[in-house]
Design an enzyme around this catalytic site. Structure first.
Site, short mmCIF file in Angstrom:
data_model
loop_
_atom_site.label_atom_id
_atom_site.label_comp_id
_atom_site.label_asym_id
_atom_site.label_seq_id
_atom_site.Cartn_x
_atom_site.Cartn_y
_atom_site.Cartn_z
N GLY A 93 -5.89 5.78 -6.75
CA GLY A 93 -6.57 4.58 -6.96
C GLY A 93 -5.38 3.20 -6.66
CG HIS A 100 1.98 -2.33 -7.92
ND1 HIS A 100 1.72 -1.97 -6.72
CD2 HIS A 100 0.90 -2.27 -8.69
CE1 HIS A 100 0.32 -1.48 -6.69
NE2 HIS A 100 0.08 -1.81 -8.03
#
Ligand code: 5GP
Ligand code: ZN
Length: 116
Positions: A93, A100
């Site tokens: 996803g 991050h």
């Protein structure tokens, strides 16, 4: 590397952000489209595509991110806990291909996997 990467542009100051933290290796800023009352991201200043591209040379940097996350979460008022999410690759996803860690909390955080 990273010329057209949104997060590299944020790191370079070419795109504004609501900054949470900055040091020589890491930057944290609020997500533009939050999923909870507190939702910010911790990114490496170095352009690293995802966790799948990390190797032993990144171990200390990744460790620093995880150690910093709870400190920043507390500073943002998340005294009861928070969720960390790292999406890796299209199958995970991931939408922005610059490593991050999402730090999310402050609302009702449901179990991540429903088993019923
Ligand atoms: P991913 O799905 O790759 O794990 O998460 C990317 C996140 O980056 C999304 O939650 C999205 O809202 C956030 N995002 C995308 N573009 C920008 C931007 O220009 N500024 C900020 N602050 N967040 C962004
Ligand atoms: Zn980048």
């Amino acid at each position: 590397m990273g010329d057209n990467c949104i997060f590299c542009k944020i790191v370079r100051g070419e795109i504004p952000c609501r900054k949470v933290h900055e040091d020589d290796e890491l930057l944290a800023f609020h997500d533009i489209n939050p999923v909870a009352p507190v939702h910010f991201m911790l990114v490496t200043k170095q352009h690293l595509v995802s966790l799948a591209e990390a190797d032993d040379s990144h171990a200390a940097l990744l460790g620093r991110m995880l150690v910093l996350a709870p400190r920043l979460a507390k500073q943002q008022g998340l005294h009861n806990g928070f969720r960390t999410v790292i999406n890796t690759g299209k199958g995970g996803g991931q939408e922005v291909f610059h490593l991050h860690v999402h730090i999310i909390g402050g609302g009702l955080i449901p179990p991540m996997v429903r088993r019923d």
